[in-house]
Design a protein around this motif. Structure first.
Motif, PDB file in Angstrom:
ATOM      1  N   MET A   1       0.890  -1.115  -0.092  1.00  0.00           N
ATOM      2  CA  MET A   1      -0.025   0.120   0.217  1.00  0.00           C
ATOM      3  C   MET A   1       0.921   1.088  -0.001  1.00  0.00           C
ATOM      4  O   MET A   1       1.829   1.319   0.682  1.00  0.00           O
ATOM      5  N   GLU A   2       0.376   2.426  -0.834  1.00  0.00           N
ATOM      6  CA  GLU A   2       1.148   3.417  -0.804  1.00  0.00           C
ATOM      7  C   GLU A   2       0.170   4.734  -0.690  1.00  0.00           C
ATOM      8  O   GLU A   2      -0.787   4.513  -1.406  1.00  0.00           O
ATOM      9  N   ILE A   3       0.550   5.539   0.252  1.00  0.00           N
ATOM     10  CA  ILE A   3      -0.460   7.027   0.321  1.00  0.00           C
ATOM     11  C   ILE A   3       0.314   7.855  -0.783  1.00  0.00           C
ATOM     12  O   ILE A   3       1.224   8.123  -0.705  1.00  0.00           O
ATOM     13  N   ILE A   4      -0.574   8.159  -2.005  1.00  0.00           N
ATOM     14  CA  ILE A   4      -0.407   8.933  -3.020  1.00  0.00           C
ATOM     15  C   ILE A   4      -0.748  10.155  -3.093  1.00  0.00           C
ATOM     16  O   ILE A   4      -2.016  10.506  -2.665  1.00  0.00           O
ATOM     17  N   ASP A   5      -0.226  11.173  -3.774  1.00  0.00           N
ATOM     18  CA  ASP A   5      -0.735  12.485  -3.867  1.00  0.00           C
ATOM     19  C   ASP A   5      -1.495  12.596  -5.177  1.00  0.00           C
ATOM     20  O   ASP A   5      -1.630  11.514  -5.914  1.00  0.00           O
ATOM     21  N   VAL A   6      -2.156  13.726  -5.472  1.00  0.00           N
ATOM     22  CA  VAL A   6      -3.384  13.987  -6.360  1.00  0.00           C
ATOM     23  C   VAL A   6      -2.538  13.662  -8.005  1.00  0.00           C
ATOM     24  O   VAL A   6      -3.245  12.997  -8.873  1.00  0.00           O
ATOM     25  N   GLU A   7      -1.350  13.923  -8.045  1.00  0.00           N
ATOM     26  CA  GLU A   7      -0.758  13.981  -9.493  1.00  0.00           C
ATOM     27  C   GLU A   7      -0.692  12.476  -9.812  1.00  0.00           C
ATOM     28  O   GLU A   7      -0.661  12.155 -10.714  1.00  0.00           O
ATOM     29  N   LYS A   8      -0.120  11.773  -8.687  1.00  0.00           N
ATOM     30  CA  LYS A   8      -0.007  10.336  -8.871  1.00  0.00           C
ATOM     31  C   LYS A   8      -1.324   9.421  -9.307  1.00  0.00           C
ATOM     32  O   LYS A   8      -1.229   8.660  -9.957  1.00  0.00           O
ATOM     33  N   ILE A   9      -2.272   9.963  -8.519  1.00  0.00           N
ATOM     34  CA  ILE A   9      -3.522   9.453  -8.833  1.00  0.00           C
ATOM     35  C   ILE A   9      -3.864   9.597 -10.264  1.00  0.00           C
ATOM     36  O   ILE A   9      -4.439   8.744 -11.126  1.00  0.00           O
ATOM     37  N   LYS A  10      -3.567  10.863 -10.850  1.00  0.00           N
ATOM     38  CA  LYS A  10      -3.896  11.036 -12.195  1.00  0.00           C
ATOM     39  C   LYS A  10      -3.173  10.440 -13.278  1.00  0.00           C
ATOM     40  O   LYS A  10      -3.518   9.961 -14.213  1.00  0.00           O
ATOM     41  N   GLN A  11      -1.772  10.036 -12.861  1.00  0.00           N
ATOM     42  CA  GLN A  11      -0.916   9.238 -13.645  1.00  0.00           C
ATOM     43  C   GLN A  11      -1.457   7.882 -13.587  1.00  0.00           C
ATOM     44  O   GLN A  11      -1.405   7.299 -14.970  1.00  0.00           O
ATOM     45  N   ILE A  12      -2.120   7.289 -12.435  1.00  0.00           N
ATOM     46  CA  ILE A  12      -2.513   5.864 -12.675  1.00  0.00           C
ATOM     47  C   ILE A  12      -4.066   5.758 -13.351  1.00  0.00           C
ATOM     48  O   ILE A  12      -4.315   4.960 -14.121  1.00  0.00           O
ATOM     49  N   ASN A  13      -4.906   6.932 -13.078  1.00  0.00           N
ATOM     50  CA  ASN A  13      -6.071   6.739 -13.576  1.00  0.00           C
ATOM     51  C   ASN A  13      -6.473   8.560 -14.346  1.00  0.00           C
ATOM     52  O   ASN A  13      -6.662   9.173 -13.685  1.00  0.00           O
ATOM     53  N   PRO A  14      -5.923   8.617 -15.595  1.00  0.00           N
ATOM     54  CA  PRO A  14      -5.754   9.791 -16.347  1.00  0.00           C
ATOM     55  C   PRO A  14      -7.226  10.373 -16.500  1.00  0.00           C
ATOM     56  O   PRO A  14      -7.303  11.578 -16.928  1.00  0.00           O
ATOM     57  N   PHE A  15      -8.208   9.703 -16.322  1.00  0.00           N
ATOM     58  CA  PHE A  15      -9.542  10.145 -16.651  1.00  0.00           C
ATOM     59  C   PHE A  15     -10.325  10.655 -15.566  1.00  0.00           C
ATOM     60  O   PHE A  15     -11.396  11.324 -15.583  1.00  0.00           O
ATOM     61  N   VAL A  16      -9.636  10.549 -14.193  1.00  0.00           N
ATOM     62  CA  VAL A  16     -10.439  10.932 -13.020  1.00  0.00           C
ATOM     63  C   VAL A  16     -10.205  12.522 -12.612  1.00  0.00           C
ATOM     64  O   VAL A  16      -9.002  12.852 -12.855  1.00  0.00           O
ATOM     65  N   THR A  17     -11.191  12.972 -12.067  1.00  0.00           N
ATOM     66  CA  THR A  17     -10.763  14.682 -11.371  1.00  0.00           C
ATOM     67  C   THR A  17     -10.901  14.171 -10.108  1.00  0.00           C
ATOM     68  O   THR A  17     -11.341  13.336  -9.426  1.00  0.00           O
ATOM     69  N   THR A  18     -10.047  15.117  -9.537  1.00  0.00           N
ATOM     70  CA  THR A  18      -9.786  14.917  -8.033  1.00  0.00           C
ATOM     71  C   THR A  18      -9.948  16.327  -7.201  1.00  0.00           C
ATOM     72  O   THR A  18      -9.363  16.324  -6.171  1.00  0.00           O
ATOM     73  N   ASP A  19     -11.025  16.849  -7.609  1.00  0.00           N
ATOM     74  CA  ASP A  19     -11.298  18.147  -6.986  1.00  0.00           C
ATOM     75  C   ASP A  19     -11.714  17.712  -5.259  1.00  0.00           C
ATOM     76  O   ASP A  19     -12.536  16.662  -5.241  1.00  0.00           O
ATOM     77  N   GLY A  20     -11.155  18.438  -4.405  1.00  0.00           N
ATOM     78  CA  GLY A  20     -11.353  18.276  -2.864  1.00  0.00           C
ATOM     79  C   GLY A  20     -10.591  16.911  -2.430  1.00  0.00           C
ATOM     80  O   GLY A  20     -10.611  16.568  -1.469  1.00  0.00           O
ATOM     81  N   VAL A  21     -10.096  16.199  -3.189  1.00  0.00           N
ATOM     82  CA  VAL A  21      -9.033  15.245  -2.833  1.00  0.00           C
ATOM     83  C   VAL A  21      -7.727  15.478  -2.344  1.00  0.00           C
ATOM     84  O   VAL A  21      -7.002  16.137  -2.895  1.00  0.00           O
ATOM     85  N   LEU A  22      -7.345  14.974  -1.167  1.00  0.00           N
ATOM     86  CA  LEU A  22      -6.188  15.395  -0.316  1.00  0.00           C
ATOM     87  C   LEU A  22      -5.162  14.211  -0.740  1.00  0.00           C
ATOM     88  O   LEU A  22      -3.915  14.439  -0.635  1.00  0.00           O
ATOM     89  N   ALA A  23      -5.675  12.896  -0.574  1.00  0.00           N
ATOM     90  CA  ALA A  23      -4.486  11.943  -0.898  1.00  0.00           C
ATOM     91  C   ALA A  23      -5.272  10.638  -1.496  1.00  0.00           C
ATOM     92  O   ALA A  23      -6.599  10.741  -1.456  1.00  0.00           O
ATOM     93  N   GLY A  24      -4.832   9.631  -1.861  1.00  0.00           N
ATOM     94  CA  GLY A  24      -5.151   8.444  -2.325  1.00  0.00           C
ATOM     95  C   GLY A  24      -4.520   7.316  -1.728  1.00  0.00           C
ATOM     96  O   GLY A  24      -3.363   7.338  -1.390  1.00  0.00           O
ATOM     97  N   ALA A  25      -5.237   6.217  -1.289  1.00  0.00           N
ATOM     98  CA  ALA A  25      -4.592   4.976  -0.796  1.00  0.00           C
ATOM     99  C   ALA A  25      -4.486   3.866  -1.937  1.00  0.00           C
ATOM    100  O   ALA A  25      -5.712   3.527  -2.228  1.00  0.00           O
ATOM    101  N   LEU A  26      -3.410   3.840  -2.276  1.00  0.00           N
ATOM    102  CA  LEU A  26      -3.152   2.800  -3.421  1.00  0.00           C
ATOM    103  C   LEU A  26      -2.813   1.597  -2.939  1.00  0.00           C
ATOM    104  O   LEU A  26      -1.832   1.269  -2.381  1.00  0.00           O
ATOM    105  N   THR A  27      -3.791   0.649  -3.249  1.00  0.00           N
ATOM    106  CA  THR A  27      -3.275  -0.853  -3.000  1.00  0.00           C
ATOM    107  C   THR A  27      -3.226  -1.804  -3.948  1.00  0.00           C
ATOM    108  O   THR A  27      -4.152  -1.836  -4.861  1.00  0.00           O
ATOM    109  N   PHE A  28      -1.960  -2.101  -4.198  1.00  0.00           N
ATOM    110  CA  PHE A  28      -1.644  -2.828  -5.346  1.00  0.00           C
ATOM    111  C   PHE A  28      -2.304  -4.178  -5.740  1.00  0.00           C
ATOM    112  O   PHE A  28      -2.337  -4.693  -6.919  1.00  0.00           O
TER     113      PHE A  28
END
Length: 808
Positions: free
Chosen positions: A116-143
């Protein structure tokens, strides 16, 4: 159909198939699964198939992790198509407290071994380029997350079980379940009857009906859950890589890729719906692969928010709407374990995410059935955590609340309103009027803390606005005198000519030889694992008063009643609701109590760890000189109807001594200062007396008791883990439980509970660690909310280690 089996599993969905597979794997191939329709035709076939590893509860995370290791190889193991998609998952954090929660879960991930990795908004968008992240502080990425074809997975487990020798019959409806005089169970079906040693209720949406056939019930509500599948999405068609499963509190939804389409699953935050309300929530027996008409108007606000997150779906049409039943329990955990009051009748149901949990639930329940114990702590899944109050209105209210809060973080200290007031004492309204904030345990309303100035708790992971209030309650008890309503204790009267010998056989400690003596005693399994803990007072030569924790009421009753031998003259009466309990504790408690009784309360006459039947304020009661806070004091057990009068008398006598109300927040603080262990945290079915540092309550030289042989073997062979008491460096939060303990960046253990010792101003906790790191003075690091906190292993309680206060 065969007429005999060792185990009959009723229900051929994911939970039943998962259990059958693991029973066969354990060697119990003489197991039979009975399904009224086709396999998967209840709640399994229509599920969306998500398999998350992001779980904050350590034991539930183990259940999920097991499935996530099995499912990717299940097709190869069985030859059955399962369509595993290991696409990973991302959960959004929208608040700082959710980020802190992510940090706690990251610690759980380290302990269990999922990535598991706690990721920032930029990395969220790298992994899912179609998602908007308004209001998102972080993501929990579970592989290791993914999704699976539910029917394929269930059928693969069923095929694997058959390949190992287990049996399955379909199109066979169970009509009744009865226990015979010899202890066997007879399962009546429309295709003939089966005699067996064990029955397992894995009937999913029908679990209440099957339970009631056996004379019991389960707290389950069948909720409607809807997911939507879109038309194919151009961007998905043109892309080779699948997006992760996204989980978003803003939309109260999960969404992912389904082949080249989108899939959106909604958990409405209001106006959630039950299934089959015209039948009190029960499906027709003829129901098979049943779906309901989706209410798009009710779902529209949530779908719109998903479209905000995934704009590429905004113009897509809807291919299909799937609205089906999923069972919910009051606390969202499945029911795994024995049914209260019935030997060898087991529950394996109540999972709201049964696809993810089916394999792990089956594995650990199979261990319990076959070996008498599971290798994980099962207290949070044991069906006996709920009493008779739970099925019906209580569960309906709780299930709606749980469903509607699926993506709402339940913060420490947060009290939710549904189902409250199920069990109250005569003091409930009186204490509430004085500012008491109640919490819930096994349906009981219990004082948590007292808001004397009208403040409301601001729940969270860090010290909050109750901190100073609880500190004052602790000071009152330590320096003056405090009173607490703890009537929620589970209580039993054990009597008869054989009572002493019986209790000596079922407990690891020796019963007090003198009338009035009190001992702390533990129930063990045959394998030497800890099954329960009770305080036992000898009231007469043939009569004992047994007290257990609030959550243990049905479980410990089973431990006692089901172990009475055919030739033993013993009666066990469950008297929880008959007796109210006030805890009176503090250095002034003797002065307060002496005003209300003619009994000599001096230590010479009324010693620590003794009890007497006396009168206080004209009320006959059982006075026990024992408590969980480590001060001079008494537990006063009186008839429940007289509890209000007893409280009023104690309060009036205590006013001149500065008496104060206190709650369970203060109790936890003070028990940590005294290094008192807790059932379900430090004491669990995973470990025995040696690992838990309870040898002083273990009398190995008395007559044989249950678990003695296994305990001796552990003592001789040595232990793999050991309970330690520790002090963490100061901070604005404390050990909670479930955090990694590390030495030189290597994980050597796990915390079990903790908190702040207000009177000693210390951050304290317990942990199980490798024995090499258990020596007092050992330095270690505890990962608390993502921050390494230095800690030291302690040799004794930080407050009154010699018990001078208790003996005063």
């Amino acid at each position: 159909m065969q007429s005999h089996a060792r185990v009959v599993v009723i229900g051929g969905g994911m939970m039943g198939a998962g259990l059958l597979y693991h029973l066969a794997q354990e060697g119990w191939t003489d197991s039979l699964l009975i399904e009224k329709g086709e396999l998967t035709s209840g709640s399994t076939w229509h599920a969306a198939g998500q398999c998350p590893s992001f779980i904050a509860d350590y034991n539930m995370a183990k259940i999920h992790d097991y499935g996530l290791h099995l499912y990717p190889q299940l097709e190869e193991l069985t030859g059955q198509y399962v369509s595993w998609h290991g696409c990973g998952g991302i959960r959004f954090a929208l608040t700082p407290q959710e980020v802190e929660w992510f940090q706690h879960v990251a610690g759980v991930a380290k302990l269990i071994g999922f990535e598991m990795e706690i990721i920032d908004v930029e990395k969220i968008k790298q992994i899912n380029p179609f998602v908007t992240t308004d209001g998102v502080l972080a993501g929990a990425l579970t592989f290791s997350d993914g999704h699976i074809d539910p029917a394929g997975c269930c059928n693969a487990l069923a095929k694997g079980a058959r390949d190992m020798g287990a049996s399955i019959v379909r199109r066979t409806r169970v009509l009744d379940v009865k226990r015979r005089a010899g202890g066997e169970w007879e399962v009546f079906t429309d295709q003939g009857n089966v005699m067996c040693e064990h029955v397992v209720n894995a009937a999913g949406c029908y679990a209440r009906q099957i339970s009631q056939m056996a004379g019991t019930d389960v707290p389950i509500t069948n909720m409607e859950h809807t997911y939507i599948v879109t038309e194919p999405i151009k961007e998905f068609i043109e892309r080779d890589q699948e997006i992760p499963v996204m989980r978003d509190p803003y939309a109260s939804a999960y969404f992912r890729q389904e082949q080249n389409a989108g899939l959106i699953g909604i958990y409405e935050t209001a106006d959630s719906a039950e299934c089959w309300t015209h039948r009190d929530g029960w499906p027709e027996w003829e129901s098979e692969s049943e779906l309901f008409e989706g209410d798009l108007d009710r779902l529209a606000p949530y779908v719109e928010r998903v479209m905000e997150r995934m704009p590429i779906w905004a113009e897509s049409g809807i291919r299909r709407i799937v609205c089906g039943a999923i069972p919910h329990t009051p606390d969202n955990n499945p029911l795994l374990g024995p049914a209260a009051g019935l030997e060898n009748f087991w529950q394996c149901n109540g999972s709201a995410i049964g696809i993810a949990q089916g394999a792990g639930c089956g594995k650990y329940l199979a261990q319990w059935i076959v070996h008498g114990d599971a290798e994980i702590n099962m207290a949070g899944f044991d069906p006996r955590r709920f009493g008779d109050y739970a099925p019906g209105a209580y569960t309906k209210a709780k299930s709606h609340q749980d469903y509607e809060h699926m993506y709402a973080l339940h913060l420490p200290g947060e009290e939710r309103p549904a189902g409250r007031g199920a069990r109250t004492t005569p003091l409930y309204e009186k204490l509430a009027a004085k500012g008491c904030v109640h919490t819930e345990g096994n349906g009981w309303e219990r004082p948590k803390w007292f808001s004397l100035d009208g403040r409301r708790e601001e729940p969270g992971f860090r010290h909050n606005n109750t901190f100073e209030v609880v500190a004052a309650e602790c000071r009152a008890v330590r320096e003056r005198v405090g009173v607490l309503d703890l009537s929620s204790f589970a209580k039993y009267d054990v009597s008869g000519p054989g009572a002493e010998a019986f209790l000596n056989r079922v407990c690891a400690n020796r019963m007090p030889r003198r009338v009035g003596g009190i001992v702390l005693a533990h129930y063990l399994s045959e394998e030497g694992r800890i099954r329960g803990e009770s305080t036992i007072t000898r009231l007469a030569e043939d009569r004992f008063y047994v007290l257990s924790g609030t959550m243990a009421q049905d479980r410990d009753l089973d431990h006692l009643r089901q172990r009475i031998g055919a030739d033993e003259k013993v009666e066990v009466a469950e008297v929880t609701d008959d007796w109210g309990t006030l805890v009176l504790a503090g250095p002034k408690s003797r002065e307060v109590l002496s005003q209300l009784t003619g009994e000599d309360l001096s230590s010479a006459s009324f010693r620590w760890l003794t009890g007497k039947e006396i009168e206080v304020a004209g009320i006959p009661l059982r006075a026990l000189r024992v408590n969980y806070v480590g001060e001079l004091g008494w537990e006063l057990h009186c008839p429940m109807a007289r509890l209000g009068a007893l409280y009023d008398a104690v309060w009036a006598a205590g006013e001149a001594h500065g008496i104060a109300d206190f709650g369970t927040y203060a109790v936890n603080s003070m028990r940590l200062e005294k290094a008192y262990k807790g059932w379900g945290a430090e004491l669990t079915n995973e470990i025995g007396m040696i690992e838990a540092d309870l040898e002083r309550f273990l009398v190995l030289d008395k007559e044989d008791f249950i678990g003695r042989t296994a305990t001796l073997k552990v003592k001789q062979a040595g232990i793999a883990t050991q309970l330690v008491y520790l002090e963490a460096e100061p901070g604005d939060c404390d050990v909670h439980g479930g955090e990694p303990v590390m030495v030189e960046d290597r994980i050597v253990g796990i915390t079990t509970s903790g908190g702040y010792g207000h009177y000693t101003a210390k951050s304290l906790g317990f942990a199980y660690v490798e024995p090499a790191f258990a020596a007092p003075g050992t330095r270690c690091v505890v990962d608390v909310l993502g921050t390494p906190r230095g800690a030291t292993i302690l040799s004794e309680a930080v407050y009154d280690p010699g018990n001078a206060r208790l003996r005063a």
